[in-house]
Design a protein around this motif. Structure first.
Motif, mmCIF file in Angstrom:
data_model
loop_
_atom_site.group_PDB
_atom_site.id
_atom_site.type_symbol
_atom_site.label_atom_id
_atom_site.label_comp_id
_atom_site.label_asym_id
_atom_site.label_seq_id
_atom_site.Cartn_x
_atom_site.Cartn_y
_atom_site.Cartn_z
ATOM 1 N N SER A 119 0.841 -1.193 0.000
ATOM 2 C CA SER A 119 0.000 0.000 0.000
ATOM 3 C C SER A 119 0.880 1.248 0.000
ATOM 4 O O SER A 119 2.000 1.234 0.517
ATOM 5 N N ASP A 176 0.959 3.842 1.742
ATOM 6 C CA ASP A 176 1.398 4.302 3.056
ATOM 7 C C ASP A 176 2.422 3.374 3.698
ATOM 8 O O ASP A 176 2.942 3.671 4.782
ATOM 9 N N LYS A 200 -6.859 3.747 -2.025
ATOM 10 C CA LYS A 200 -8.254 3.454 -1.682
ATOM 11 C C LYS A 200 -8.785 2.194 -2.359
ATOM 12 O O LYS A 200 -9.705 1.554 -1.853
ATOM 13 N N LEU A 228 -8.349 1.823 4.880
ATOM 14 C CA LEU A 228 -7.018 2.401 5.072
ATOM 15 C C LEU A 228 -6.461 2.130 6.462
ATOM 16 O O LEU A 228 -5.239 2.144 6.653
#
Length: 374
Positions: free
Chosen positions: A279, A281, A330, A349
């Motif tokens: 992901s 992040d 997302k 998330l």
């Protein structure tokens, strides 16, 4: 007063630019017929996950893997995949305003069965992995998006211990390091992750290093590879063993720190682990399992880069070869080859878990999905 007006104008332009960008989903396939659509492009609604078709391309065979140029203008594909005595890489120009995908040119792949292409961050080089004959090719990319002739091609003959699948090298991907100063080549047939230094300023950019490869476990079958956003860790999905190996990364060198199953413990055979992504992040890692499972394994990533399994999500189809995560983090889209469907999932998330959203897309023998904000 003038300063205030200029500031407001700047805010308006930045806001307009942000909203004028769109997110697109690119699909490749084993179409096996030039009259069938080989590549399809959809626009992704980043509020609800809905896909709306934009354009498509025919007259090419088996664009099994796609990658998008950094500026979003060009699509590069492995073509003539799984075609005896053939193999090519092809370029296309994507114009979202005109809703067109235009074929530009093709070059020989330098080996049979090309399966993976990557673009250097400069947009000036293309790297291609050939599976059947075990080789890598690199090409200069021209200003107009076309692929120039091969600059380098290296072929390998060494195999490993599995007499059915590892009689010789099978390079399954070509992945640039975070700074694009190295190129890594997971080799399923040789149980190695090969590595070259990459000097983009040279006419022959691949340069041999003191550490030409990292050995994996025997019968691992390393397939795809990805780096963590912090550039400190690398993760390799092993197709044959159904494992993920985690590495500390530093200046072209990989040192393994963990190996963890990509599939549930109750599954002992019949799995074919495939693709792997993190992901944006950096908190979660996802990996696809084909065969008996047809799911996405979900892992959390701790502060040392180690993985912990937190769940599985069915891909709602058979044989999920490639998946992609959009730049916002997302959404995740998975392509199922045998059932010919693409499923969009909404990512939580906070937890990293997935939930189906939108309507599935049907495309016969769909083999690849990429997502790009343009």
């Amino acid at each position: 007063m003038k300063t205030k007006i200029n500031f407001l104008l700047l805010i308006f332009l930045l806001t307009f630019n942000a909203f004028s960008q769109n997110t697109y989903v690119f699909l490749g396939s084993y179409n096996r017929d030039k009259t069938a659509e080989a590549i399809q492009i959809y626009q992704l609604d980043t509020l609800n996950g809905k896909l709306t078709k934009v354009t498509a391309a025919k007259n090419i065979i088996n664009p099994s893997y796609l990658t998008i140029s950094p500026n979003g203008k060009y699509v590069y594909a492995c073509t003539d995949t799984k075609t005896p005595n053939a193999g090519s890489v092809s370029s296309f120009e994507f114009n979202p305003d005109n809703k067109t995908l235009t074929f530009l040119n093709s070059q020989r792949s330098g080996g049979e069965n090309p399966v993976y292409v990557s673009v250097h961050k400069s947009g000036k080089w293309l790297a291609n992995a050939n599976y059947t004959e075990g080789s890598v090719s690199v090409y200069p990319l021209l200003e107009n998006g076309k692929i120039d002739s091969i600059a380098q091609n290296f072929q390998y003959t060494d195999g490993s211990v599995n007499k059915d699948r590892q009689t010789r090298s099978h390079v399954h991907s070509a992945v640039f390091s975070p700074q694009c100063d190295y190129l890594f080549l997971p080799d399923l047939g040789a149980d190695k992750i090969r590595c070259y230094a990459f000097d983009a300023s040279q006419k022959k950019p691949l340069i041999e290093t003191q550490n030409p490869f990292t050995k994996t476990d025997l019968e691992a079958g390393p397939r795809h590879f990805t780096f963590h956003p912090n550039q400190k860790w690398g993760y390799c999905i092993e197709e044959m063993a159904g494992q993920i190996s985690v590495y500390n990364y530093d200046n072209g060198v990989l040192n393994k720190i963990q190996r963890i199953a990509s599939h549930p413990d109750k599954i002992k055979e019949g799995f074919e682990s495939s693709d792997i992504h993190i992901s944006p992040d950096g908190k979660f890692l996802y990996a696809t399992n084909r065969g008996k499972e047809n799911n996405i394994a979900i892992f959390s990533i701790d502060e040392n880069g180690l993985l912990k399994n937190i769940g599985y999500q069915s891909t709602l189809g058979k044989h999920p070869r490639i998946f992609a995560i959009d730049e916002s983090g997302k959404f995740l889209a998975a392509s199922n080859v045998l059932t010919g469907n693409v499923i969009v999932f909404k990512r939580d998330l906070k937890t990293g878990l997935l939930k189906k959203t939108g309507k599935q897309i049907k495309m016969e023998n769909v083999s690849c999905v990429q997502i790009k904000k343009i």
